[in-house]
Design a protein around this motif. Structure first.
Motif, mmCIF file in Angstrom:
data_model
loop_
_atom_site.group_PDB
_atom_site.id
_atom_site.type_symbol
_atom_site.label_atom_id
_atom_site.label_comp_id
_atom_site.label_asym_id
_atom_site.label_seq_id
_atom_site.Cartn_x
_atom_site.Cartn_y
_atom_site.Cartn_z
ATOM 1 N N PHE A 203 0.808 -1.212 0.000
ATOM 2 C CA PHE A 203 0.000 0.000 0.000
ATOM 3 C C PHE A 203 0.848 1.273 0.000
ATOM 4 O O PHE A 203 0.321 2.370 0.143
ATOM 5 N N GLU A 204 2.141 1.115 -0.189
ATOM 6 C CA GLU A 204 3.070 2.235 -0.023
ATOM 7 C C GLU A 204 2.743 3.428 -0.919
ATOM 8 O O GLU A 204 2.843 4.580 -0.508
ATOM 9 N N ASN A 205 2.362 3.173 -2.160
ATOM 10 C CA ASN A 205 2.125 4.266 -3.109
ATOM 11 C C ASN A 205 0.659 4.423 -3.490
ATOM 12 O O ASN A 205 0.338 5.146 -4.441
ATOM 13 N N VAL A 206 -0.223 3.768 -2.740
ATOM 14 C CA VAL A 206 -1.660 3.856 -3.026
ATOM 15 C C VAL A 206 -2.231 5.081 -2.320
ATOM 16 O O VAL A 206 -2.018 5.273 -1.124
ATOM 17 N N THR A 207 -2.954 5.908 -3.057
ATOM 18 C CA THR A 207 -3.560 7.087 -2.439
ATOM 19 C C THR A 207 -4.919 7.370 -3.055
ATOM 20 O O THR A 207 -5.182 7.023 -4.221
ATOM 21 N N GLY A 208 -5.804 7.972 -2.258
ATOM 22 C CA GLY A 208 -7.145 8.305 -2.726
ATOM 23 C C GLY A 208 -8.077 7.122 -2.828
ATOM 24 O O GLY A 208 -9.136 7.216 -3.460
ATOM 25 N N ALA A 209 -7.747 6.015 -2.187
ATOM 26 C CA ALA A 209 -8.549 4.793 -2.302
ATOM 27 C C ALA A 209 -9.385 4.551 -1.044
ATOM 28 O O ALA A 209 -9.175 5.165 0.004
ATOM 29 N N PHE A 210 -10.311 3.623 -1.171
ATOM 30 C CA PHE A 210 -11.180 3.216 -0.072
ATOM 31 C C PHE A 210 -11.118 1.701 0.041
ATOM 32 O O PHE A 210 -11.214 0.987 -0.954
ATOM 33 N N PHE A 211 -10.941 1.196 1.276
ATOM 34 C CA PHE A 211 -10.750 -0.228 1.512
ATOM 35 C C PHE A 211 -11.814 -0.776 2.462
ATOM 36 O O PHE A 211 -12.273 -0.081 3.363
ATOM 37 N N ASP A 212 -12.152 -2.062 2.259
ATOM 38 C CA ASP A 212 -13.084 -2.708 3.173
ATOM 39 C C ASP A 212 -12.337 -3.277 4.373
ATOM 40 O O ASP A 212 -11.131 -3.082 4.527
ATOM 41 N N GLU A 213 -13.046 -4.005 5.222
ATOM 42 C CA GLU A 213 -12.487 -4.458 6.497
ATOM 43 C C GLU A 213 -11.421 -5.538 6.375
ATOM 44 O O GLU A 213 -10.758 -5.867 7.363
ATOM 45 N N ILE A 214 -11.223 -6.089 5.184
ATOM 46 C CA ILE A 214 -10.145 -7.067 5.008
ATOM 47 C C ILE A 214 -9.041 -6.535 4.084
ATOM 48 O O ILE A 214 -8.148 -7.272 3.702
ATOM 49 N N GLY A 215 -9.140 -5.265 3.736
ATOM 50 C CA GLY A 215 -8.077 -4.647 2.958
ATOM 51 C C GLY A 215 -8.238 -4.716 1.460
ATOM 52 O O GLY A 215 -7.288 -4.433 0.721
ATOM 53 N N ASN A 216 -9.427 -5.059 0.986
ATOM 54 C CA ASN A 216 -9.693 -5.034 -0.455
ATOM 55 C C ASN A 216 -10.100 -3.628 -0.876
ATOM 56 O O ASN A 216 -10.909 -2.979 -0.203
ATOM 57 N N LYS A 217 -9.561 -3.179 -2.011
ATOM 58 C CA LYS A 217 -9.939 -1.866 -2.514
ATOM 59 C C LYS A 217 -11.375 -1.914 -3.026
ATOM 60 O O LYS A 217 -11.747 -2.809 -3.782
#
Length: 250
Positions: A203-217
Motif C-alpha cells: 500500500f506504499e504508493n496507493v492514495t485516494g482509495a477506499f478499503f473494506d475491512e479485510i483490505g480489499n480496494k
C-alpha cells in the motif's frame, strides 16, 4: 519501528488498531477522555504515549499538535479514528470533518513519505448514500459524515502529494465501541485492516482509495467522489480550499 499517531485511540476502533500497532512501534494516542487514555497506555505498554484534547476545538487541537511535535520529528502513520455520533449538524461538521482536516494540515511538516488513514463507514452505505447537505435527523447526519469523509480524502490527495504522503479511507468492520447503542452490543474488538494499511508495503504508493475491512480496494463512484466535486462540496466548510462562488454555481 514506526512513529504512529492514532486519534480516538483510547477506546473502540482506535484502541483496537493501537493494540496491534503498539507491539513494535511508537504510538501516540489522542482522545478527549484522559482516564480512558491512561487505561489504554497502561494496557498497551511502554511504546505508547498519549495526549488528551478535543480536536474539534482549535485551542485544544493546538495543544495536541504541540505535544506531538515535541515527541517526534516524523510521523510515519496518522490514523483518524476519532469521531462522534452527532446530535446536531455543527457537532458533525466540527468533529467528523474539520478535526481531521485541520489536524492533518497542522502536522504537514512531520508527514514526509507517510500514510494518512481515515476511518469511515460501510462500503454498501457509502455506495448508496447521496451527497446531501441536509442534516435534519440521525440518518442524515450519519450519511453526511461518511460521504464528507470520503470527499475529504479526495481533497487531501493533492495537498499531501508534495510531502510524498498518501491518504486513504477504510471501513474497520463492525467493532464494539460506545459510539452508539448498536456498537455497544457487538463482540468484535479486532481491526486487523488498520495495521495492514498502516504497514504493508503493497500500500506504499496507493492514495485516494477506499478499503473494506479485510483490505480489499472498493471501487468508488467517481461521479460523486472526485477532486472537483470534493472541493465544491467542502469549500463552504473549509475556506482554505479557495473554491470560488463561480465554480459553485456550475
Amino acid at each position: 519501528m514506526k512513529n504512529i499517531v492514532i486519534t480516538g485511540g483510547g477506546s473502540g476502533v482506535g484502541f483496537a488498531i493501537a493494540r496491534d500497532l503498539s507491539i513494535n512501534n511508537q504510538v501516540i494516542l489522542v482522545g478527549r477522555n484522559e482516564h480512558k487514555l491512561q487505561l489504554a497506555q497502561t494496557s498497551l505498554g511502554n511504546n505508547v504515549k498519549y495526549v488528551a484534547g478535543d480536536l474539534s476545538i482549535n485551542s485544544e487541537r493546538q495543544k495536541v499538535v504541540e505535544f506531538i511535535l515535541k515527541n517526534t520529528e516524523r510521523i510515519d502513520v496518522l490514523i483518524h479514528s476519532a469521531g462522534i455520533y452527532p446530535t446536531n449538524s455543527q457537532d458533525n461538521i466540527n468533529n467528523n470533518l474539520l478535526a481531521h482536516y485541520y489536524l492533518t494540515i497542522a502536522l504537514l511538516k512531520v508527514l514526509r513519505g507517510s500514510r494518512v488513514l481515515i476511518v469511515t463507514g460501510n462500503p454498501q452505505a457509502i455506495a448508496l448514500a447521496p451527497i446531501c447537505e441536509q442534516q435534519f435527523n440521525a440518518l442524515m447526519r450519519a450519511t453526511w459524515a461518511i460521504t464528507h469523509k470520503m470527499l475529504l480524502v479526495q481533497v487531501l490527495v493533492d495537498q499531501l502529494a508534495a510531502q510524498k504522503t498518501t491518504i486513504n479511507s477504510f471501513f474497520p468492520g463492525d467493532v464494539k465501541s460506545n459510539l452508539m447503542a448498536y456498537t455497544k452490543s457487538l463482540t468484535n474488538t479486532s481491526v486487523p485492516v488498520g495495521s495492514l494499511l498502516a504497514l504493508n508495503e503493497k500500500f506504499e504508493n496507493v492514495t485516494g482509495a477506499f478499503f473494506d475491512e479485510i483490505g480489499n480496494k472498493v471501487p468508488q463512484n467517481t461521479d460523486k467522489y472526485n477532486k472537483n466535486n470534493a472541493k465544491r462540496v467542502l469549500s463552504p466548510y473549509i475556506r482554505e480550499l479557495g473554491y470560488s462562488s463561480l465554480h459553485r454555481l456550475q
